[in-house]
Design a protein around this motif. Sequence first.
Motif, mmCIF file in Angstrom:
data_model
loop_
_atom_site.group_PDB
_atom_site.id
_atom_site.type_symbol
_atom_site.label_atom_id
_atom_site.label_comp_id
_atom_site.label_asym_id
_atom_site.label_seq_id
_atom_site.Cartn_x
_atom_site.Cartn_y
_atom_site.Cartn_z
ATOM 1 N N ASN A 1 8.104 -11.918 -15.102
ATOM 2 C CA ASN A 1 7.934 -10.492 -15.354
ATOM 3 C C ASN A 1 7.489 -9.830 -14.046
ATOM 4 O OD1 ASN A 1 7.593 -8.105 -16.609
ATOM 5 N ND2 ASN A 1 6.014 -8.808 -18.029
ATOM 6 N N TRP A 2 8.431 -9.644 -13.121
ATOM 7 C CA TRP A 2 8.087 -9.278 -11.745
ATOM 8 C C TRP A 2 7.243 -8.012 -11.636
ATOM 9 C CZ3 TRP A 2 9.086 -13.078 -8.472
ATOM 10 C CH2 TRP A 2 10.129 -13.966 -8.764
ATOM 11 N N LEU A 3 7.702 -6.955 -12.278
ATOM 12 C CA LEU A 3 6.983 -5.675 -12.142
ATOM 13 C C LEU A 3 5.902 -5.494 -13.199
ATOM 14 C CD1 LEU A 3 10.022 -3.364 -11.335
ATOM 15 C CD2 LEU A 3 8.173 -3.966 -9.768
ATOM 16 N N GLY A 4 6.027 -6.204 -14.303
ATOM 17 C CA GLY A 4 5.062 -6.027 -15.389
ATOM 18 C C GLY A 4 3.832 -6.903 -15.255
ATOM 19 N N ASP A 5 3.834 -7.812 -14.278
ATOM 20 C CA ASP A 5 2.682 -8.704 -14.092
ATOM 21 C C ASP A 5 1.779 -8.135 -13.002
ATOM 22 O OD1 ASP A 5 0.893 -10.671 -13.525
ATOM 23 O OD2 ASP A 5 2.360 -12.306 -13.412
ATOM 24 N N PRO A 6 0.508 -7.827 -13.333
ATOM 25 C CA PRO A 6 -0.384 -7.247 -12.317
ATOM 26 C C PRO A 6 -0.523 -8.129 -11.073
ATOM 27 C CG PRO A 6 -1.391 -7.147 -14.500
ATOM 28 C CD PRO A 6 -0.155 -7.972 -14.642
ATOM 29 N N GLY A 7 -0.299 -9.431 -11.211
ATOM 30 C CA GLY A 7 -0.446 -10.336 -10.070
ATOM 31 C C GLY A 7 0.714 -10.248 -9.087
ATOM 32 N N SER A 8 1.881 -9.883 -9.563
ATOM 33 C CA SER A 8 3.046 -9.887 -8.666
ATOM 34 C C SER A 8 3.554 -8.494 -8.307
ATOM 35 C CB SER A 8 4.194 -10.681 -9.310
ATOM 36 O OG SER A 8 4.600 -10.061 -10.516
ATOM 37 N N ALA A 9 3.175 -7.487 -9.086
ATOM 38 C CA ALA A 9 3.791 -6.155 -8.937
ATOM 39 C C ALA A 9 3.665 -5.587 -7.513
ATOM 40 C CB ALA A 9 3.194 -5.189 -9.950
ATOM 41 N N LEU A 10 2.447 -5.705 -6.922
ATOM 42 C CA LEU A 10 2.238 -5.128 -5.590
ATOM 43 C C LEU A 10 3.155 -5.789 -4.554
ATOM 44 C CD1 LEU A 10 0.686 -3.242 -3.685
ATOM 45 C CD2 LEU A 10 -1.041 -5.012 -3.432
ATOM 46 N N TRP A 11 3.280 -7.114 -4.657
ATOM 47 C CA TRP A 11 4.108 -7.842 -3.682
ATOM 48 C C TRP A 11 5.582 -7.514 -3.882
ATOM 49 C CZ3 TRP A 11 1.080 -9.134 -0.035
ATOM 50 C CH2 TRP A 11 -0.256 -9.440 -0.343
ATOM 51 N N ILE B 1 7.113 3.974 -5.380
ATOM 52 C CA ILE B 1 6.069 3.443 -6.273
ATOM 53 C C ILE B 1 6.137 4.157 -7.620
ATOM 54 C CG2 ILE B 1 3.578 3.087 -6.543
ATOM 55 C CD1 ILE B 1 4.673 1.633 -4.146
ATOM 56 N N TRP B 2 6.262 5.471 -7.560
ATOM 57 C CA TRP B 2 6.233 6.249 -8.804
ATOM 58 C C TRP B 2 7.377 5.839 -9.722
ATOM 59 C CZ3 TRP B 2 2.415 8.617 -10.873
ATOM 60 C CH2 TRP B 2 2.617 9.520 -11.914
ATOM 61 N N MET B 3 8.560 5.648 -9.131
ATOM 62 C CA MET B 3 9.720 5.336 -9.964
ATOM 63 C C MET B 3 9.775 3.872 -10.382
ATOM 64 S SD MET B 3 12.797 7.694 -8.650
ATOM 65 C CE MET B 3 12.415 7.950 -6.976
ATOM 66 N N MET B 4 9.139 2.999 -9.610
ATOM 67 C CA MET B 4 9.209 1.581 -9.976
ATOM 68 C C MET B 4 8.097 1.174 -10.927
ATOM 69 S SD MET B 4 10.604 -0.549 -6.733
ATOM 70 C CE MET B 4 10.989 -1.971 -7.741
ATOM 71 N N THR B 5 6.873 1.584 -10.644
ATOM 72 C CA THR B 5 5.756 1.107 -11.475
ATOM 73 C C THR B 5 4.807 2.215 -11.917
ATOM 74 O OG1 THR B 5 4.392 0.743 -9.523
ATOM 75 C CG2 THR B 5 5.708 -1.132 -10.281
ATOM 76 N N GLY B 6 4.898 3.375 -11.296
ATOM 77 C CA GLY B 6 3.968 4.458 -11.646
ATOM 78 C C GLY B 6 2.522 4.126 -11.297
ATOM 79 N N GLY B 7 2.332 3.137 -10.423
ATOM 80 C CA GLY B 7 0.960 2.749 -10.051
ATOM 81 C C GLY B 7 0.448 1.581 -10.874
ATOM 82 N N GLY B 8 1.154 1.225 -11.948
ATOM 83 C CA GLY B 8 0.714 0.137 -12.822
ATOM 84 C C GLY B 8 1.369 -1.167 -12.412
ATOM 85 N N PRO B 9 1.259 -2.201 -13.181
ATOM 86 C CA PRO B 9 0.416 -2.299 -14.371
ATOM 87 C C PRO B 9 -1.052 -2.469 -13.989
ATOM 88 C CG PRO B 9 1.553 -4.358 -13.956
ATOM 89 C CD PRO B 9 2.055 -3.408 -12.940
ATOM 90 N N LEU B 10 -1.903 -1.877 -14.789
ATOM 91 C CA LEU B 10 -3.355 -1.945 -14.584
ATOM 92 C C LEU B 10 -3.744 -1.537 -13.162
ATOM 93 C CD1 LEU B 10 -4.075 -5.257 -16.507
ATOM 94 C CD2 LEU B 10 -4.542 -2.937 -17.283
ATOM 95 N N ASN B 11 -3.146 -0.489 -12.656
ATOM 96 C CA ASN B 11 -3.445 0.066 -11.332
ATOM 97 C C ASN B 11 -3.160 -0.889 -10.178
ATOM 98 O OD1 ASN B 11 -4.261 2.425 -12.463
ATOM 99 N ND2 ASN B 11 -6.442 1.953 -12.417
ATOM 100 N N SER B 12 -2.411 -1.975 -10.453
ATOM 101 C CA SER B 12 -2.216 -2.969 -9.392
ATOM 102 C C SER B 12 -1.327 -2.459 -8.263
ATOM 103 C CB SER B 12 -1.635 -4.265 -9.966
ATOM 104 O OG SER B 12 -0.381 -3.998 -10.552
ATOM 105 N N THR B 13 -0.539 -1.399 -8.511
ATOM 106 C CA THR B 13 0.269 -0.838 -7.422
ATOM 107 C C THR B 13 -0.128 0.612 -7.130
ATOM 108 O OG1 THR B 13 1.994 -0.109 -8.956
ATOM 109 C CG2 THR B 13 2.281 -2.280 -7.987
ATOM 110 N N GLU B 14 -1.314 0.971 -7.567
ATOM 111 C CA GLU B 14 -1.780 2.344 -7.308
ATOM 112 C C GLU B 14 -1.985 2.532 -5.802
ATOM 113 O OE1 GLU B 14 -1.694 5.171 -8.956
ATOM 114 O OE2 GLU B 14 -3.527 5.121 -10.147
ATOM 115 N N MET B 15 -1.357 3.566 -5.251
ATOM 116 C CA MET B 15 -1.498 3.884 -3.828
ATOM 117 C C MET B 15 -2.254 5.203 -3.706
ATOM 118 S SD MET B 15 0.264 1.488 -2.260
ATOM 119 C CE MET B 15 1.068 0.127 -3.082
#
Lengths: 311, 429
Positions: A170-180, A254-268
């Motif tokens: 779950n590449w984008l839905g997993d807080p551990g991998s989303a940022l990478w 970022i906004w279109m891929m994850t919106g900063g989520g999941p759980l703020n892991s890609t919040e910029m």
Amino acid sequence: MTSLTVEKPPPAEPEAPTRTKNTLAKRLVPWGYLSPTVVLIVLLMVVPIIMVISYSFRDNVIVQENSVFAGFANYTEVLTDPDFLAALKNTFIFITVSMVAHLLLGLGFAMMLNSGMLSGVTKAIFRVVYVLPWLFTIAVIAVIWRLLLDPSGVVNYVLQTLGVISDGVNWLGDPGSALWVVTFVNIWSGYPFFMISLLAGLQGIPGELYEAASVDGANPWQKFWNVTIPQLRPVIISMAVLDLIWTSQQFALIWMMTGGGPLNSTEMLSTFTYKLAFSEYEFATASASAVVVLLLTMILAFFYVRQQRER
Amino acid sequence: MAIRKASRTRLIGALTAATVALALGACGGGDSDDVASDGTVTLEFAQWWAPELPAGSFDKIINEFQTANPTIKVKLLSGPYASTKQQLVTGAASKTLPDVVGLDGAWVNDFAKQGAIADLTELMGDANYDASQLASQIQLEGKTYMIPVVNFVYPLFVNQDLLTKAGVDKVPSTRTEFADAAKKITATGGNVKGWALPLDTAVPNGIQNDVMSWLWASGGSMLADGKPALTTPQVKSVVEYVKSLNDAGVIAEGSLTMKEQDKVEKFTTGQVGMMIDSLAHINLVKENAPDLKFAIAPVPAEDGFTGKRGIPYASWGIGVANSSKHKAEAFKLVQFLMDAKANAELATLANGFPGNKTAKPDFSKSDPMFEEAFKIYQEGFPANEFVGLPKSEDLMRSFDEQLQLVLTGKSSVDDALSKSQDSWSSVIE
């Protein structure tokens, strides 16, 4: 006998005022040429920046007619907000990893395209292939990669078929991998600009330097380290600083891929500021956050300008 | 030399004049004259409706208005929903909203508090308008700020082929039946899941459409006397139910960053068996998957619930800018769009339900499902408690983040609801 008649010259105008007038006109000429640009810069850049800075020192701006002076309260609120600090950390990772990868990939591909070992046709094909990601808009890139990275998407299918993974990731839905993953997509979309700039730099290095190095008995690595890198240094530094600035302002991807989520892991910092303004309608706090981003960017801009001056 | 000097002086003069004109133009851009010499008033109408309707159909309706009101011209400012929202947020902030604005119920509270949209009660009074024909009005402190023009309900979509394949012979009507069907569909294998739950935080409307819909379907409420009531047994049962579905592995993967369009895509491609979605997407699903057999049904309720079911809805609402110099003319346009004939026409084109109670949408050329959905709509009641709340998108987002913590095992249901309650309480005073 001829006579020479000399007309009496007209009385000379007083010199001092004319000189002053000419000098003033001369001084105004450059400003006349510059005035359209100056007006545009003032209206489109200086005024908005001053407004944002003034908002950041007030409370309830925009949404209420009578905002009040709040001093540094908005800055205190932003700088002590755990979400802001998390966004700061994520942004730091995102921009530094992106910049380093852009540089390495860009340099690698540029050297390949500059190599004498490949034929002209091969180079032309690779040049087109390598530059492709640069031709897509961010919206298209975000949609394509969202589809590819879907748990039932192509990436998982390929990796499962090759036996690299057993279950779909779950590449984008997993807080551990989303940022990478979003960093990877940003690297993919941004390296061609580095490649093109470095290729231009490589093509500007005189062949005599390499010949001299060969005469001195330098091996390929020594040539790369002692000739190529020093010659490319100004381009590398400029590109690196500019890339840090541009990537720190990356919002759409970022906004279109994850919106900063999941759980703020890609919040910029960009998405954090946007949410404050357009979701919470906290324009004063959003302005404070934007000013912090502006200051951080100005530090980078300072290094860029200094480096340019040195050149 | 003198000629050069003269032309240089002229050039400087021209540049300076151009610069001054530019500066004045930039400063005075908002004060363009919108009343022609013959007294014709031009109204600006910003909305996202035109791009979502068949090409040219909204212009046709507006032309009918202009024919009936020759002294009023309407300039349509049409764009996608997201950009219209941004345009209106900044317009509201700078008091430069277009005269008539398309509104989402979620924006009303904030715009009304900013003084950006006008009190329609007053305009209705001035125009002697009979408001009893309106199906609903969005009010704040007794004043109407938005009138829903067209309503779009969110029923349960069920893939009948998958249901049959899973051995389920009845469309689920209760939570137990839904969970059972979702498990059986998931058990059919091949990456197929029972349900899609989009929880992307960029547009967190999944909380409204896909989570709170379970609460409203059982007659529950997330508010008590207008204040947040998220720690009630009713809300807790919804979150626990969603968690149980997640724990059972029946929710499509990637839900934490899934968007509404991903949900529709997964349903259309047969990757999920059920979804709660806008009725407006029926045509889209049929266009993309003509062979897909699916049905719509009310959102399942708690076992044993016999009351009227709330059915989530979204609206194309309309309002008038407070800064408009032509409020009376603007309200004429509102009146026209809420007229039984025009309203029915618009609802038919949009595949929605009319905001005028007396309007009769023409389903004769529409998919039979719309008529079926109209029955579901009439048997239940439209429910969307986010409409009219302040910062409703932010409320959804904070609840979304807590729900994500629950689904990833990082928070208990009680903790998440308690934190959401605190967060909402700071917004809804």
